[in-house]
Design an enzyme around this catalytic site. Sequence first.
Site, short mmCIF file in Angstrom:
data_model
loop_
_atom_site.label_atom_id
_atom_site.label_comp_id
_atom_site.label_asym_id
_atom_site.label_seq_id
_atom_site.Cartn_x
_atom_site.Cartn_y
_atom_site.Cartn_z
CD GLU A 67 -3.35 -4.01 6.68
OE1 GLU A 67 -2.71 -3.90 7.74
OE2 GLU A 67 -3.21 -3.21 5.73
CG ASP A 77 -1.08 -8.06 5.67
OD1 ASP A 77 -2.17 -7.72 6.17
OD2 ASP A 77 0.01 -7.63 6.06
CG HIS A 121 -1.05 -1.21 11.78
ND1 HIS A 121 -1.27 -0.61 10.56
CD2 HIS A 121 -1.14 -2.53 11.56
CE1 HIS A 121 -1.44 -1.54 9.64
NE2 HIS A 121 -1.38 -2.71 10.22
CE1 TYR A 129 5.51 -4.57 8.46
CE2 TYR A 129 5.33 -3.69 10.67
CZ TYR A 129 4.80 -4.43 9.62
OH TYR A 129 3.57 -5.01 9.76
CG HIS A 187 -3.84 -7.19 11.85
ND1 HIS A 187 -4.80 -6.21 11.91
CD2 HIS A 187 -2.86 -6.70 11.05
CE1 HIS A 187 -4.42 -5.19 11.17
NE2 HIS A 187 -3.24 -5.46 10.63
CG HIS A 240 4.63 -8.74 7.74
ND1 HIS A 240 4.04 -9.20 6.58
CD2 HIS A 240 3.73 -7.92 8.32
CE1 HIS A 240 2.84 -8.66 6.47
NE2 HIS A 240 2.61 -7.90 7.51
CG ASP A 289 0.97 -6.02 11.07
OD1 ASP A 289 1.41 -6.92 10.33
OD2 ASP A 289 -0.05 -5.36 10.80
CG HIS A 291 -0.77 -0.30 2.48
ND1 HIS A 291 0.19 0.39 3.17
CD2 HIS A 291 -1.28 -1.20 3.35
CE1 HIS A 291 0.26 -0.07 4.40
NE2 HIS A 291 -0.62 -1.04 4.54
FE1 FEO Z 1 -1.55 -4.69 9.33
FE2 FEO Z 1 0.64 -7.03 8.15
O1 FEO Z 1 -0.99 -6.14 8.30
#
Ligand code: FEO
Length: 392
Positions: free
Chosen positions: A78, A80, A142, A189, A76, A220, A161, A22
Amino acid sequence: MNKIREGIFWTGYIDWDLRNFHGYETPSGSTYNAYLIVDDKPTLIDTVKFYGAQEMLRRIREVMDPSKIRYIISNHTEMDHSGSIDELLKYCPNAEVVCSPKGAEGLKEHFKKDWKFKIVQTGDVLDIGKRKLKFVLMPMVHWPDSMATYCEEERILFSNDAFGQHYASHERYVDEAGLDPVTFEATKYYANIVTPYGNQVLKVLEAAKDLKIDMICPSHGLIWREAKDISHIVSLYKKWANYESDNKALIVYDTMWHSTEKMARRLFENLDKAGIPVKLVNLQVTHMSDVVTDMLLSKMIMIGTPILNNRMLPTVAGLMMYAKGLKPKNRFAFTFGSYGWATGGFKELETFCQEAGWELIGEGVYLKFIPDEADLKKLDEILPLIKNKLKV
Ligand code: FEO
């Protein structure tokens, strides 16, 4: 097979090709980390982006039959991390999805499905057999739904994250990939994802301070397992969350006819000669996600723009819009630039700096057309103020 402990496996997806997350440039790719705990009630912690679902399933099958999965913990929403839950549930339709209250709301809104949810709060414990999993909600680290999962028996924090890095590699551990390259990506990051949420990060660090942690498994990149590496990244998070930075300067600019560049180079020369650590960044060759990483690390931010149509140059405006959202507070700022006949964009630049939470030092220096030596001398006057602010 990626066994990280007896009965615990990494079953994620390596996104070798990812170059943009993004708007954040990710030259090292990324991974979406899913962790499978084989216990009486087999549990998967997080999933992967939708296009990694089959690779995740292949890794799960190397360990066990996915139909036996009892819990899918969604730390989370999101996509991903939650993007493969729907696909995975085709193989284990009776699994419960464990998440925070905001997580359940978000997953229902994303997928328009009413799965079997188990909603948890901070301190709740999920008994999966030999192990018990405890949850720590991390609102706004986040997203509102974010949480971490802690396994006391293994002393592992699955931090989602937090402490992550966009770093694709065959290695699974920070100490295998190298602390320096991983720290570089962890810094980028934090700068691009976590910076606005310093206060929330501090609350989570406080809530987690009594946990005994031998391993941090983020969602990640690489896993932190050496005690020295864990304390290294935790102390960096404390520093960044307190909006502390190093006593160094960042000069960032774009230029139309090399006049603003001349000014930037004069400032660089002055600081360089004075022995002040300084980095000179040309926006024409540097992505803004790298610039905000340098902003995280620099106490003094000097921004230069030419004027186009009475506004900032769009590259500088884009950077400032991004920085204003990230708000790396407690910085000093100085503005400069070249113009032809209109100066409106300089006021905009000053306002953006203030909205980013930076204290403007001195009057901005704005020079008409091509600066000569007498013009450039006006930039020399700012040096004592910079030294004073940086205490050098
Ligand atoms: Fe907030 Fe890795 O997604």
